[in-house]
Write a protein that holds these residues in place. Structure first.
Motif, short mmCIF file in Angstrom:
data_model
loop_
_atom_site.label_atom_id
_atom_site.label_comp_id
_atom_site.label_asym_id
_atom_site.label_seq_id
_atom_site.Cartn_x
_atom_site.Cartn_y
_atom_site.Cartn_z
N PHE A 47 0.83 -1.19 -0.04
CA PHE A 47 -0.14 -0.04 0.04
C PHE A 47 0.93 1.14 -0.05
O PHE A 47 1.84 1.20 0.59
N PRO A 48 0.40 2.45 -0.74
CA PRO A 48 1.27 3.40 -0.55
C PRO A 48 1.04 4.13 1.01
O PRO A 48 0.47 3.90 1.76
N SER A 49 1.77 5.21 0.98
CA SER A 49 2.26 5.77 2.02
C SER A 49 0.82 6.51 2.67
O SER A 49 0.74 6.83 3.82
N THR A 50 0.03 7.00 1.87
CA THR A 50 -1.06 7.78 2.17
C THR A 50 -2.49 6.86 2.26
O THR A 50 -3.26 7.34 2.88
N SER A 51 -2.10 5.55 2.07
CA SER A 51 -3.41 4.71 2.61
C SER A 51 -3.84 4.68 3.87
O SER A 51 -2.70 4.94 4.67
N ALA A 52 -5.00 4.85 4.42
CA ALA A 52 -5.39 4.85 5.78
C ALA A 52 -6.15 3.64 6.28
O ALA A 52 -6.86 3.01 5.93
N VAL A 53 -5.65 3.45 7.67
CA VAL A 53 -6.24 2.44 8.64
C VAL A 53 -6.66 3.20 9.79
O VAL A 53 -6.56 4.22 10.15
N ARG A 54 -7.61 2.41 10.43
CA ARG A 54 -8.12 2.86 11.57
C ARG A 54 -7.34 2.27 12.81
O ARG A 54 -6.97 0.85 12.85
N PRO A 72 -8.18 8.68 11.16
CA PRO A 72 -7.46 7.59 10.47
C PRO A 72 -6.03 7.73 10.50
O PRO A 72 -5.43 8.98 10.69
N THR A 73 -5.21 6.68 10.64
CA THR A 73 -3.56 6.66 10.32
C THR A 73 -3.28 6.14 9.03
O THR A 73 -3.66 5.09 8.47
N VAL A 74 -2.26 6.98 8.57
CA VAL A 74 -1.68 6.68 7.21
C VAL A 74 -0.72 5.57 7.40
O VAL A 74 -0.07 5.66 8.59
N MET A 75 -0.54 4.97 6.41
CA MET A 75 0.62 3.73 6.54
C MET A 75 1.89 4.21 7.00
O MET A 75 2.69 3.63 7.69
N SER A 76 2.31 5.45 6.50
CA SER A 76 3.60 5.86 6.96
C SER A 76 3.77 6.03 8.23
O SER A 76 5.03 6.38 8.86
N ASP A 77 2.75 6.41 9.02
CA ASP A 77 2.67 6.74 10.53
C ASP A 77 2.37 5.68 11.32
O ASP A 77 2.46 5.71 12.56
N LEU A 78 2.02 4.19 10.72
CA LEU A 78 1.64 3.08 11.35
C LEU A 78 2.96 2.55 12.12
O LEU A 78 4.04 2.43 11.44
N LYS A 79 2.76 1.92 13.31
CA LYS A 79 3.92 1.37 14.00
C LYS A 79 3.63 0.01 14.51
O LYS A 79 2.37 -0.47 14.59
N VAL A 80 4.63 -0.78 14.52
CA VAL A 80 4.57 -2.31 15.07
C VAL A 80 3.96 -2.04 16.48
O VAL A 80 3.97 -1.13 17.50
N GLY A 105 5.66 5.42 -1.76
CA GLY A 105 5.61 4.68 -0.47
C GLY A 105 5.20 3.08 -0.87
O GLY A 105 4.49 2.89 -1.80
N GLN A 106 5.69 2.09 -0.15
CA GLN A 106 5.62 0.71 -0.29
C GLN A 106 5.40 0.17 1.11
O GLN A 106 6.46 -0.21 1.79
N TYR A 107 4.25 0.00 1.72
CA TYR A 107 4.18 -0.50 3.02
C TYR A 107 3.21 -1.55 3.06
O TYR A 107 2.20 -1.49 2.43
N ALA A 108 3.74 -2.75 3.97
CA ALA A 108 3.22 -4.02 3.90
C ALA A 108 3.25 -4.45 5.40
O ALA A 108 4.02 -5.14 5.79
#
Length: 205
Positions: free
Chosen positions: A21-28, A35-43, A138-141
């Motif tokens: 997913f790109p850096s701007t894809s959003a998750v809850r 929403p949090t974008v992929m680039s801000d998501l943390k383990v 961005g490429q976030y998996a």
């Protein structure tokens, strides 16, 4: 046996490529209002996903199998849900969850066509309106414990494959999920583009 494109990478025409997913894809994320974008998501973040019955659950991010700021090719899947429209940005062979006569299945996003039905939060069904190709940064998996997550409002698999099912892909990553409990420091993304476990699967291919 070659385990193709599991989660973040695949082999096509003899060349390795990466998908996510790109850096701007959003998750809850649990505990966050917006929403949090992929680039801000943390383990460790607990992200929204669905159980097999369509009920909302929260599943922790175990690691990233791919995390890279480079631009890649994506599909923009425009869909209608309830009284509004939205867009899912996803790599072409990343699987999305779809309703089936037996419950729920998964198909690569490049097989979607206008009129196809996807699964959204709360078990709501949304309808694909149009699809276009393009590039995004961005490429976030992220790998979640559940093997799925809600991205841009759509229920998606964490995995990528045109040959194997979501269930087979999830089984292939069982050893890594186990390691998150036994040796969490070992499975964390160390800053390289591709996780060592994914590189191991690439070597198998």
């Amino acid at each position: 046996m070659f385990i193709p494109c599991i989660l973040c990478c695949g082999k096509k025409d003899g060349h390795w490529w990466f998908a996510c997913f790109p850096s701007t894809s959003a998750v809850r994320v649990a505990g966050r209002k917006h929403p949090t974008v992929m680039s801000d998501l943390k383990v460790g973040d607990r992200v929204a996903t669905l159980d097999p019955h369509g009920h909302l659950i929260w599943s922790p991010v175990l690691t990233f199998l791919h995390r890279d700021a480079q631009t890649s090719h994506y599909l923009w899947v425009h869909y209608a849900v309830a009284s509004h429209t939205a867009t899912l940005c996803i790599s072409p062979e990343h699987m999305v969850m779809v309703p089936t006569p037996d419950g729920v299945g998964a198909v690569p996003s490049n097989q979607l066509r206008p009129g196809d039905v996807l699964c959204a939060e709360g078990g709501v069904r949304c309808v694909v309106q149009s699809i276009r190709c393009g590039t995004a940064a961005g490429q976030y998996a992220p790998l979640t414990a559940a093997g799925t997550l809600l991205v841009d409002g759509v229920w998606a698999s964490c995995y990528v494959s045109e040959e194997y099912s979501h269930r087979q892909a999830h089984a292939a990553f069982a050893p890594l999920r186990t390691l998150t409990k036994l040796a969490p420091g070992l499975v964390r993304h160390k800053g390289g583009k591709v996780h060592w476990f994914a590189r191991g699967l690439m070597m198998v291919g």
